[in-house]
Design an enzyme around this catalytic site. Structure first.
Site, PDB file in Angstrom:
ATOM      1  CE1 TYR A   1      -3.643  -2.501   0.579  1.00  0.00           C
ATOM      2  CE2 TYR A   1      -4.670  -0.398   1.085  1.00  0.00           C
ATOM      3  CZ  TYR A   1      -4.780  -1.730   0.761  1.00  0.00           C
ATOM      4  OH  TYR A   1      -6.015  -2.287   0.610  1.00  0.00           O
TER       5      TYR A   1
ATOM      6  CE  LYS B   1       1.371 -17.852  -2.405  1.00  0.00           C
ATOM      7  NZ  LYS B   1       0.432 -18.975  -2.488  1.00  0.00           N
TER       8      LYS B   1
ATOM      9  CG  ASP C   1      -2.592 -20.125  -1.093  1.00  0.00           C
ATOM     10  OD1 ASP C   1      -2.032 -20.078   0.026  1.00  0.00           O
ATOM     11  OD2 ASP C   1      -2.141 -20.804  -2.044  1.00  0.00           O
TER      12      ASP C   1
ATOM     13  CG  ASP D   1      -8.211  -4.504   1.454  1.00  0.00           C
ATOM     14  OD1 ASP D   1      -9.155  -3.979   2.080  1.00  0.00           O
ATOM     15  OD2 ASP D   1      -8.136  -4.514   0.216  1.00  0.00           O
TER      16      ASP D   1
ATOM     17  CG  ASP E   1     -13.837  -6.711   2.445  1.00  0.00           C
ATOM     18  OD1 ASP E   1     -13.652  -5.962   3.438  1.00  0.00           O
ATOM     19  OD2 ASP E   1     -14.180  -6.299   1.326  1.00  0.00           O
TER      20      ASP E   1
END
Ligand code: IPM
Ligand code: MG
Length: 360
Positions: free
Chosen positions: A140, A191, A223, A247, A251
């Site tokens: 970001y 990851k 994942d 982020d 959600d």
């Protein structure tokens, strides 16, 4: 005396914030908290008035305040604007300028709403997950970034995923500390099989974890986490992760609970100063209609009382009042089942306030 800067923002922001401020003012009076409220523009409405989504003056007020309550920013009206003046830039600038590195996004299922989730009751009943998202680093904010022209006429876009030891340590420390007050389980998401930045993340979290032998630490690839959240979400207590993965996963975790209209969030600096906002966005499709669910914002105010002002008791009273009205069948449109009676934003706010009045 403590100052709260209220940034209602765009879309449904002003509607849900209106109900929240009424509740805060009531609690302020009862508990003699000495809270003072100030208002300013942020996001699209600030762009319309001043040509910038966040003015220097609003940023100054935010820096001077003890806490910021934020509604929502953005909407189709401002989608075509240049990146640098989009409403969302205001959010990112506030996070970065106020050094709000820790974003707490609790995802909890209310017993009265288990059937509002798109997942089966037995999968989600009783879930209580705290997603802790690092908020001021990662891809970001990493540099270099941009879009450049190539000699052959193509363009090349690039962003940089970056974390330092210090940034990882301070968010991981908070994760272990939060877990100590909960189920004592931390799942760190990365990851590390592909990205060096998150290989460092895993190393630093593992190292720090040794100082918290009472907390169980697991690592999971992002994942797999996305999959596990819908397969068996009850395995999670505290999830800690970087800005980008956080982020997305927050959600997903939010949606497990049935409605994004219910979930609060806190973004904290090391000083306990915080910015509090609902997880949902500005919902332009229903803005101005008085039908939005104010609960996420009201619960964000409860988080503020607890985390910035150390007032756990009134925070719990607000949470209990929300649970009471839901238990009694109060439903805004987002959580009503077909055929169920729906209340307006204002009716929902008033019902919570009158429930609160019963315990004062
Ligand atoms: C969020 C939002 C923001 C983010 C956007 C609006 C910049 O999606 O708070 O999760 O990506 O952080
Ligand atoms: Mg998001």
């Amino acid at each position: 005396m403590a100052k709260i800067l209220v940034l209602a923002g765009d879309g449904i922001g002003p509607e849900v914030m209106g109900e929240t401020v009424k509740i805060l003012q009531f609690v302020n009076g009862q508990e003699k908290l000495g809270l003072e409220f100030e208002n300013a523009l942020v996001g699209g409405c600030s762009y319309d008035a001043h040509g910038k989504p966040l003015t220097d003056e609003t940023l100054r007020l935010a820096k001077a305040a003890d806490a910021v309550m934020l509604g929502a920013v953005g909407g189709p009206k401002w989608e075509e604007l240049d990146y640098s003046v989009r409403p969302e830039r205001a959010l990112l600038a506030l996070r970065s300028e106020l050094e709000l590195f820790a974003n707490l996004r609790p995802a909890k299922v209310y017993p009265a709403l288990v059937d509002a989730s798109s997942l089966k009751r037995e999968i989600i009943e009783g879930i209580d997950i705290m997603v802790l998202r690092e908020l001021t680093g990662d891809i970001y904010f990493g540099k270099p970034k941009g879009v450049e022209k190539l000699p052959d006429g193509q363009e090349r876009g690039f962003n940089t995923m970056v974390y330092t030891t210090h940034e990882i340590e301070r968010i991981a420390k908070l994760a272990f500390e939060i877990a100590r007050g909960r189920q004592k389980k931390v799942t760190s998401i990365d990851k590390a099989n592909v990205l060096e930045t998150t290989e460092l993340w895993r190393k630093v979290v593992t190292q720090l974890g040794k100082k918290y032998p009472d907390v169980e630490l697991k690592h999971m690839y992002v994942d797999n986490c996305a999959m596990q959240l819908v397969r068996y979400p009850k395995q999670f207590d505290v999830i800690v992760t970087g800005n980008l993965f956080g982020d997305i996963l927050s959600d997903e975790a939010a949606m497990l609970t049935g409605s994004i209209g219910m979930l609060p969030s806190a973004s904290l600096a090391a000083s306990k100063k915080g910015m509090y906002e609902p997880i949902h966005g500005s919902a332009p499709d229903i803005a101005g209609k008085g039908v939005a669910n104010p609960i996420a914002t009201i619960l964000s105010a409860a988080m503020m009382l607890d985390l910035t002002f150390g007032k756990k008791a009134p925070a719990q009273k607000i949470e209990a009042a929300v649970e009471k009205v839901l238990g009694a069948g109060l439903r805004t449109a987002d959580i009503a089942k077909p055929g169920e009676a729906k209340v307006s934003t204002q009716q929902a706010g008033e019902a919570i306030l009158s429930e609160l009045k019963k315990v004062y």
